[in-house]
Design a protein around this motif. Structure first.
Motif, PDB file in Angstrom:
ATOM      1  N   THR A 275       0.813  -1.218   0.000  1.00 30.51           N
ATOM      2  CA  THR A 275       0.000   0.000   0.000  1.00 30.51           C
ATOM      3  C   THR A 275       0.846   1.269   0.000  1.00 30.51           C
ATOM      4  OG1 THR A 275      -0.111  -0.141   2.404  1.00 30.51           O
ATOM      5  CG2 THR A 275      -1.943  -1.101   1.203  1.00 30.51           C
ATOM      6  N   GLY A 276       2.117   1.148  -0.297  1.00 31.54           N
ATOM      7  CA  GLY A 276       2.960   2.341  -0.335  1.00 31.54           C
ATOM      8  C   GLY A 276       4.431   1.958  -0.388  1.00 31.54           C
ATOM      9  N   GLU A 277       5.296   2.973  -0.472  1.00 33.91           N
ATOM     10  CA  GLU A 277       6.730   2.695  -0.597  1.00 33.91           C
ATOM     11  C   GLU A 277       7.383   2.359   0.732  1.00 33.91           C
ATOM     12  OE1 GLU A 277       9.153   4.916  -3.185  1.00 33.91           O
ATOM     13  OE2 GLU A 277       7.488   5.851  -4.242  1.00 33.91           O
ATOM     14  N   LYS A 278       6.779   2.801   1.819  1.00 31.65           N
ATOM     15  CA  LYS A 278       7.399   2.582   3.137  1.00 31.65           C
ATOM     16  C   LYS A 278       7.406   1.105   3.498  1.00 31.65           C
ATOM     17  CE  LYS A 278       6.988   7.038   5.298  1.00 31.65           C
ATOM     18  NZ  LYS A 278       5.741   7.756   4.944  1.00 31.65           N
ATOM     19  N   ILE A 279       8.383   0.712   4.302  1.00 32.92           N
ATOM     20  CA  ILE A 279       8.586  -0.702   4.627  1.00 32.92           C
ATOM     21  C   ILE A 279       7.419  -1.316   5.397  1.00 32.92           C
ATOM     22  CG2 ILE A 279      10.038  -2.217   6.077  1.00 32.92           C
ATOM     23  CD1 ILE A 279      11.225  -1.678   3.379  1.00 32.92           C
ATOM     24  N   ASP A 280       6.668  -0.483   6.108  1.00 32.41           N
ATOM     25  CA  ASP A 280       5.538  -1.095   6.814  1.00 32.41           C
ATOM     26  C   ASP A 280       4.228  -0.986   6.030  1.00 32.41           C
ATOM     27  OD1 ASP A 280       5.321   1.545   7.101  1.00 32.41           O
ATOM     28  OD2 ASP A 280       5.434   1.601   9.293  1.00 32.41           O
ATOM     29  N   ALA A 281       4.330  -0.551   4.774  1.00 31.41           N
ATOM     30  CA  ALA A 281       3.112  -0.433   3.951  1.00 31.41           C
ATOM     31  C   ALA A 281       2.770  -1.763   3.288  1.00 31.41           C
ATOM     32  CB  ALA A 281       3.278   0.674   2.916  1.00 31.41           C
ATOM     33  N   LEU A 282       2.420  -2.730   4.132  1.00 26.64           N
ATOM     34  CA  LEU A 282       2.046  -4.068   3.658  1.00 26.64           C
ATOM     35  C   LEU A 282       0.876  -4.526   4.514  1.00 26.64           C
ATOM     36  CD1 LEU A 282       3.103  -6.508   1.824  1.00 26.64           C
ATOM     37  CD2 LEU A 282       4.107  -7.386   3.936  1.00 26.64           C
ATOM     38  N   GLU A 283      -0.170  -4.990   3.879  1.00 28.93           N
ATOM     39  CA  GLU A 283      -1.377  -5.374   4.640  1.00 28.93           C
ATOM     40  C   GLU A 283      -1.907  -6.717   4.191  1.00 28.93           C
ATOM     41  OE1 GLU A 283      -4.305  -2.291   4.228  1.00 28.93           O
ATOM     42  OE2 GLU A 283      -2.894  -0.722   4.811  1.00 28.93           O
ATOM     43  N   ASP A 284      -2.678  -7.364   5.076  1.00 27.48           N
ATOM     44  CA  ASP A 284      -3.403  -8.570   4.693  1.00 27.48           C
ATOM     45  C   ASP A 284      -4.403  -8.204   3.601  1.00 27.48           C
ATOM     46  OD1 ASP A 284      -2.283 -10.417   6.490  1.00 27.48           O
ATOM     47  OD2 ASP A 284      -3.501  -9.616   8.119  1.00 27.48           O
ATOM     48  N   PHE A 285      -4.729  -9.194   2.790  1.00 28.11           N
ATOM     49  CA  PHE A 285      -5.708  -8.974   1.729  1.00 28.11           C
ATOM     50  C   PHE A 285      -7.096  -9.366   2.229  1.00 28.11           C
ATOM     51  CE2 PHE A 285      -8.143 -10.740  -1.885  1.00 28.11           C
ATOM     52  CZ  PHE A 285      -8.225  -9.613  -2.665  1.00 28.11           C
ATOM     53  N   TYR A 286      -7.963  -8.379   2.363  1.00 28.39           N
ATOM     54  CA  TYR A 286      -9.340  -8.665   2.778  1.00 28.39           C
ATOM     55  C   TYR A 286     -10.246  -8.674   1.545  1.00 28.39           C
ATOM     56  CZ  TYR A 286      -8.071  -7.963   7.639  1.00 28.39           C
ATOM     57  OH  TYR A 286      -7.499  -8.089   8.874  1.00 28.39           O
ATOM     58  N   PRO A 287     -10.723  -9.876   1.154  1.00 33.38           N
ATOM     59  CA  PRO A 287     -11.546  -9.973  -0.054  1.00 33.38           C
ATOM     60  C   PRO A 287     -12.747  -9.014  -0.040  1.00 33.38           C
ATOM     61  CG  PRO A 287     -10.978 -12.158   0.712  1.00 33.38           C
ATOM     62  CD  PRO A 287     -10.479 -11.199   1.752  1.00 33.38           C
ATOM     63  N   ASP A 288     -13.393  -8.861   1.119  1.00 36.09           N
ATOM     64  CA  ASP A 288     -14.598  -8.020   1.122  1.00 36.09           C
ATOM     65  C   ASP A 288     -14.281  -6.549   0.854  1.00 36.09           C
ATOM     66  OD1 ASP A 288     -13.269  -8.204   3.528  1.00 36.09           O
ATOM     67  OD2 ASP A 288     -15.018  -7.658   4.720  1.00 36.09           O
ATOM     68  N   ARG A 289     -13.082  -6.113   1.265  1.00 37.78           N
ATOM     69  CA  ARG A 289     -12.736  -4.706   1.012  1.00 37.78           C
ATOM     70  C   ARG A 289     -12.548  -4.448  -0.478  1.00 37.78           C
ATOM     71  NH1 ARG A 289      -8.250  -3.681   5.641  1.00 37.78           N
ATOM     72  NH2 ARG A 289      -9.593  -4.241   7.392  1.00 37.78           N
ATOM     73  N   ILE A 290     -11.881  -5.419  -1.163  1.00 35.20           N
ATOM     74  CA  ILE A 290     -11.684  -5.250  -2.602  1.00 35.20           C
ATOM     75  C   ILE A 290     -13.030  -5.362  -3.322  1.00 35.20           C
ATOM     76  CG2 ILE A 290     -10.602  -6.239  -4.680  1.00 35.20           C
ATOM     77  CD1 ILE A 290      -8.591  -4.790  -3.062  1.00 35.20           C
ATOM     78  N   ALA A 291     -13.887  -6.253  -2.842  1.00 39.67           N
ATOM     79  CA  ALA A 291     -15.222  -6.392  -3.441  1.00 39.67           C
ATOM     80  C   ALA A 291     -15.948  -5.046  -3.363  1.00 39.67           C
ATOM     81  CB  ALA A 291     -16.019  -7.474  -2.724  1.00 39.67           C
ATOM     82  N   ASN A 292     -15.864  -4.396  -2.213  1.00 38.15           N
ATOM     83  CA  ASN A 292     -16.514  -3.090  -2.064  1.00 38.15           C
ATOM     84  C   ASN A 292     -15.931  -2.062  -3.025  1.00 38.15           C
ATOM     85  OD1 ASN A 292     -18.200  -3.958  -0.105  1.00 38.15           O
ATOM     86  ND2 ASN A 292     -16.919  -3.282   1.597  1.00 38.15           N
ATOM     87  N   ARG A 293     -14.621  -2.166  -3.205  1.00 41.00           N
ATOM     88  CA  ARG A 293     -13.975  -1.200  -4.079  1.00 41.00           C
ATOM     89  C   ARG A 293     -14.459  -1.391  -5.532  1.00 41.00           C
ATOM     90  NH1 ARG A 293      -7.566   0.116  -4.185  1.00 41.00           N
ATOM     91  NH2 ARG A 293      -7.912   0.147  -1.953  1.00 41.00           N
ATOM     92  N   ILE A 294     -14.581  -2.661  -5.928  1.00 39.85           N
ATOM     93  CA  ILE A 294     -15.010  -2.936  -7.294  1.00 39.85           C
ATOM     94  C   ILE A 294     -16.491  -2.582  -7.481  1.00 39.85           C
ATOM     95  CG2 ILE A 294     -15.333  -4.727  -9.048  1.00 39.85           C
ATOM     96  CD1 ILE A 294     -12.958  -6.226  -7.793  1.00 39.85           C
ATOM     97  N   LEU A 295     -17.287  -2.920  -6.484  1.00 43.64           N
ATOM     98  CA  LEU A 295     -18.733  -2.723  -6.621  1.00 43.64           C
ATOM     99  C   LEU A 295     -19.158  -1.282  -6.346  1.00 43.64           C
ATOM    100  CD1 LEU A 295     -20.033  -6.007  -4.977  1.00 43.64           C
ATOM    101  CD2 LEU A 295     -19.890  -5.429  -7.400  1.00 43.64           C
ATOM    102  N   GLY A 296     -18.387  -0.603  -5.539  1.00 45.34           N
ATOM    103  CA  GLY A 296     -18.651   0.807  -5.227  1.00 45.34           C
ATOM    104  C   GLY A 296     -19.912   1.015  -4.402  1.00 45.34           C
TER     105      GLY A 296
END
Ligand code: GDP
Length: 296
Positions: A275-296
């Protein structure tokens, strides 16, 4: 701003007289919107087709329960199918093997492989209390080996000392041996990338895999490359066999379609997102969050 798919679908059904069951005509009108929204989100055509078929079959086979409108019903079916396709739960890196657990990082040059290797090393160290060793197998670009060593110093994670003239397979074997002798829990192998997929790259990856039997093979892909990312994932999976995907540059990708396509085409889980250039910019992948992003 675009109107989200959920709103659009509800709008369509509100305009129609509300009936007790979903009829074919209404569903097909709604599916045209679903199709358009998925294509706008950069989901690949084949995936859109099978997705829409699945929603159609399910919608026509279901009765609308009294508490919801037909529009809400279709929105729910679309959402359910989306989450099923993306995978229901977070899939963490699998460390359940005899140490040292090997994790091989693969992908094209510039995808964020080296950065992601360091991000994962830091996460496994800080959050999972593992003793991690990183090794760069990029012998074509000495700068890449230096880059990993610099990152290692920054985050206080050990890197395998660089010995000039060794092949990637020799480095992989030396890393495993060092990890065994020095009691490391995890060995992260940062392999070389190229600007595009070629036979030599795939052969090299297969050779490293055969020599080091990694427990995880994680493909690092730039989410901004859209359709290319999907082809790339399919190629790497067919040729090398991957166990999971890390999607980088999600911070710059408002659409999220690559995630859905890659998961559908390879069947392999997206384990983490950058999620960014910084070393701690790494997150678990939550399917429902991406679904919301796609569906809007
Ligand atoms: P490699 O060639 O695949 O090893 O790529 P690098 O790890 O060197 O990364 C290339 C560039 O992408 C660097 O400038 C990184 O800081 C940047 N980068 C990596 N991951 C992300 C991410 O998730 N978001 C953003 N915005 N930049 C990233």
């Amino acid at each position: 701003m675009f109107e989200g798919l959920s709103e659009r679908l509800s709008g369509i059904f509100d305009a129609l007289t509300q009936r007790g069951a979903l009829n074919e005509e209404d569903v097909d009108i709604a599916l045209r919107e679903v199709r358009r929204a998925l294509l706008e989100a950069d989901v690949s055509l084949d995936v859109v087709r099978s997705f829409v078929d699945k929603v159609r079959n399910r919608a026509l086979g279901s009765n609308v329960v009294r508490s919801v409108t037909p529009g809400q019903m279709v929105v729910k079916i679309v959402n359910d199918v989306m989450i099923e396709t993306l995978g229901k739960t977070v899939e963490p890196i699998d460390l359940d093997a005899a140490p040292p657990v090997g994790i091989m990082m693969v992908g094209l040059q510039g995808a964020g492989k080296t950065t992601t290797t360091a991000k994962i090393a830091k996460r496994l160290t800080d959050r999972f209390k593992r003793k991690v060793l990183m090794a760069s197998l990029d012998v074509k670009r000495p700068a890449a080996q230096e880059q990993l060593a610099v990152l290692g110093k920054q985050i206080n994670v050990a890197t395998l000392p660089i010995i000039a003239g060794q092949t990637p397979v020799q480095i992989a074997q030396r890393a495993e041996q060092a990890a065994r002798l020095q009691g490391f829990d995890v060995v992260l192998l940062d392999t070389a990338g190229r600007t595009h997929i070629d036979e030599a790259l795939m052969a090299e990856m297969a050779e490293i895999k055969a020599a080091s039997s990694p427990h995880e093979i994680l493909l690092v892909v730039d989410s901004l490359t859209g359709q290319d990312a999907v082809n790339l994932a399919k190629n790497f999976d067919d040729r090398v066999g991957i166990t999971g995907i890390v999607l980088t540059r999600i911070d710059g990708d408002g659409r999220g379609g690559a995630a859905l396509s890659m998961r559908a085409v390879t069947g392999k889980p997206i384990k983490l997102i950058g999620t960014g250039e910084k070393i701690d910019a790494l997150e678990d992948f939550y399917p429902d969050r991406i679904a919301n992003r796609i569906l809007g």
